[in-house]
Design a protein around this motif. Sequence first.
Motif, PDB file in Angstrom:
ATOM      1  N   GLU A   1      63.838 118.144  36.685  1.00 19.43           N
ATOM      2  CA  GLU A   1      64.474 116.989  36.048  1.00 19.43           C
ATOM      3  C   GLU A   1      65.960 116.925  36.385  1.00 19.43           C
ATOM      4  N   LYS A   2      66.586 118.090  36.548  1.00 19.32           N
ATOM      5  CA  LYS A   2      68.030 118.148  36.826  1.00 19.32           C
ATOM      6  C   LYS A   2      68.378 117.742  38.254  1.00 19.32           C
ATOM      7  N   ILE A   3      67.402 117.791  39.148  1.00 17.65           N
ATOM      8  CA  ILE A   3      67.688 117.654  40.575  1.00 17.65           C
ATOM      9  C   ILE A   3      67.318 116.259  41.070  1.00 17.65           C
ATOM     10  N   ASP A   4      68.249 115.611  41.745  1.00 15.86           N
ATOM     11  CA  ASP A   4      68.012 114.288  42.316  1.00 15.86           C
ATOM     12  C   ASP A   4      67.370 114.450  43.695  1.00 15.86           C
ATOM     13  N   ARG A   5      66.060 114.176  43.775  1.00 13.70           N
ATOM     14  CA  ARG A   5      65.376 114.322  45.070  1.00 13.70           C
ATOM     15  C   ARG A   5      65.952 113.371  46.121  1.00 13.70           C
ATOM     16  N   GLY A   6      66.574 112.281  45.646  1.00 14.02           N
ATOM     17  CA  GLY A   6      67.166 111.329  46.576  1.00 14.02           C
ATOM     18  C   GLY A   6      68.238 111.943  47.461  1.00 14.02           C
ATOM     19  N   ALA A   7      68.882 113.011  46.981  1.00 14.58           N
ATOM     20  CA  ALA A   7      69.921 113.664  47.784  1.00 14.58           C
ATOM     21  C   ALA A   7      69.343 114.362  49.013  1.00 14.58           C
ATOM     22  N   PHE A   8      68.023 114.574  49.026  1.00 13.08           N
ATOM     23  CA  PHE A   8      67.388 115.342  50.094  1.00 13.08           C
ATOM     24  C   PHE A   8      66.603 114.460  51.066  1.00 13.08           C
ATOM     25  N   VAL A   9      66.586 113.158  50.807  1.00  8.89           N
ATOM     26  CA  VAL A   9      65.816 112.222  51.638  1.00  8.89           C
ATOM     27  C   VAL A   9      66.789 111.234  52.260  1.00  8.89           C
ATOM     28  N   GLN A  10      66.766 111.118  53.577  1.00  6.23           N
ATOM     29  CA  GLN A  10      67.746 110.304  54.284  1.00  6.23           C
ATOM     30  C   GLN A  10      67.095 109.058  54.887  1.00  6.23           C
ATOM     31  N   GLY A  11      67.945 108.094  55.214  1.00  3.41           N
ATOM     32  CA  GLY A  11      67.543 106.965  56.051  1.00  3.41           C
ATOM     33  C   GLY A  11      66.480 106.070  55.447  1.00  3.41           C
ATOM     34  N   LEU A  12      65.486 105.738  56.275  1.00  2.11           N
ATOM     35  CA  LEU A  12      64.464 104.753  55.924  1.00  2.11           C
ATOM     36  C   LEU A  12      63.686 105.103  54.667  1.00  2.11           C
ATOM     37  N   PHE A  13      63.579 106.395  54.383  1.00  2.00           N
ATOM     38  CA  PHE A  13      62.703 106.826  53.293  1.00  2.00           C
ATOM     39  C   PHE A  13      63.448 107.079  51.982  1.00  2.00           C
ATOM     40  N   ALA A  14      64.750 106.817  51.962  1.00  2.00           N
ATOM     41  CA  ALA A  14      65.555 107.132  50.782  1.00  2.00           C
ATOM     42  C   ALA A  14      65.040 106.437  49.527  1.00  2.00           C
ATOM     43  N   ASP A  15      64.540 105.193  49.681  1.00  2.00           N
ATOM     44  CA  ASP A  15      64.091 104.459  48.499  1.00  2.00           C
ATOM     45  C   ASP A  15      62.727 104.941  47.997  1.00  2.00           C
ATOM     46  N   ARG A  16      62.130 105.889  48.716  1.00  2.00           N
ATOM     47  CA  ARG A  16      60.836 106.435  48.281  1.00  2.00           C
ATOM     48  C   ARG A  16      60.981 107.856  47.726  1.00  2.00           C
ATOM     49  N   ALA A  17      62.203 108.255  47.472  1.00  2.00           N
ATOM     50  CA  ALA A  17      62.481 109.643  47.075  1.00  2.00           C
ATOM     51  C   ALA A  17      61.793 110.042  45.781  1.00  2.00           C
ATOM     52  N   TYR A  18      61.513 109.071  44.909  1.00  2.00           N
ATOM     53  CA  TYR A  18      60.944 109.413  43.605  1.00  2.00           C
ATOM     54  C   TYR A  18      59.424 109.252  43.568  1.00  2.00           C
ATOM     55  N   GLU A  19      58.831 108.933  44.717  1.00  2.00           N
ATOM     56  CA  GLU A  19      57.373 108.857  44.781  1.00  2.00           C
ATOM     57  C   GLU A  19      56.806 110.267  44.954  1.00  2.00           C
ATOM     58  N   ASP A  20      55.616 110.470  44.439  1.00  2.00           N
ATOM     59  CA  ASP A  20      54.973 111.780  44.589  1.00  2.00           C
ATOM     60  C   ASP A  20      54.235 111.828  45.921  1.00  2.00           C
ATOM     61  N   THR A  21      55.031 111.909  46.970  1.00  2.00           N
ATOM     62  CA  THR A  21      54.463 111.897  48.319  1.00  2.00           C
ATOM     63  C   THR A  21      55.357 112.713  49.241  1.00  2.00           C
ATOM     64  N   PRO A  22      54.770 113.381  50.257  1.00  2.00           N
ATOM     65  CA  PRO A  22      55.610 114.042  51.261  1.00  2.00           C
ATOM     66  C   PRO A  22      56.276 112.990  52.134  1.00  2.00           C
ATOM     67  N   LEU A  23      57.478 113.292  52.616  1.00  2.00           N
ATOM     68  CA  LEU A  23      58.212 112.354  53.457  1.00  2.00           C
ATOM     69  C   LEU A  23      58.758 113.092  54.677  1.00  2.00           C
ATOM     70  N   PRO A  24      58.841 112.395  55.825  1.00  2.00           N
ATOM     71  CA  PRO A  24      59.376 113.052  57.022  1.00  2.00           C
ATOM     72  C   PRO A  24      60.876 113.290  56.933  1.00  2.00           C
ATOM     73  N   ILE A  25      61.306 114.431  57.496  1.00  2.00           N
ATOM     74  CA  ILE A  25      62.731 114.714  57.674  1.00  2.00           C
ATOM     75  C   ILE A  25      62.939 115.045  59.149  1.00  2.00           C
ATOM     76  N   THR A  26      64.130 115.439  59.535  1.00  2.00           N
ATOM     77  CA  THR A  26      64.404 115.718  60.944  1.00  2.00           C
ATOM     78  C   THR A  26      63.649 116.947  61.435  1.00  2.00           C
ATOM     79  N   CYS A  27      63.660 117.137  62.743  1.00  8.96           N
ATOM     80  CA  CYS A  27      63.034 118.289  63.415  1.00  8.96           C
ATOM     81  C   CYS A  27      61.510 118.309  63.249  1.00  8.96           C
TER      82      CYS A  27
END
Length: 213
Positions: free
Chosen positions: A30-56
């Motif tokens: 609850e304390k951690i903003d997942r949005g800080a860890f999701v960049q670019g196109l997927f930032a608006d999906r940070a609060y969905e319960d789904t895996p998202l692509p990152i670099t590499c």
Amino acid sequence: MTLDAERKMQFLFALRSKGVTDRHVLQAMEKIDRGAFVQGLFADRAYEDTPLPITCGQTISQPSVVGLMTQALQVTPRDKVLEVGTGSGYQATVLAHMARRVYTVDRFRRLTRAAEELFARLQLTNVITFTADGSHGLPDHAPFDRILVTAAAEDPPGPLLAQLRNGGIMVLPVGQSDTVQTLIRVTKTETGLDYDELRPVRFVPLLEGLGRE
């Protein structure tokens, strides 16, 4: 209710509905903003319960899986934890809110550098980041009370089991990388290893060596 408050409430409800019931895990997430860890196109999906692509070519795991893995690890405030597979740094941040110290390792320097910057911004002083072949663990810093592996191996790696303290717990996905894997918990005892199968999952494979990016 603000949009952020509503999102957070939905986020926590999704965690609970998937079986994340440990109060300490829920409080940390609850304390951690997942949005800080999701960049670019997927930032608006940070609060969905789904895996998202990152670099590499890696992913940030879906929050419910992060919660379930953390819950299975049974972290206490005195534990020294090894995380194999830093990725976005999200899982390490959850662990840092619960453990005494977190050592996190990834084979991609680009990921560890970005994670280090994020940890500094979040003022997390109990996370130490390494760029190395995580399948070999961090023998210079062993033994560990808890080990969490966020990539799938065919079997629990021997070097990691060797770096787990007696009474310690390791949680990791096992199985072929192109199929659904099984999340397991390994408890190291004086007489051997106890295994618990937890649930089917899908993770990127645990690879040896350093990444090219």
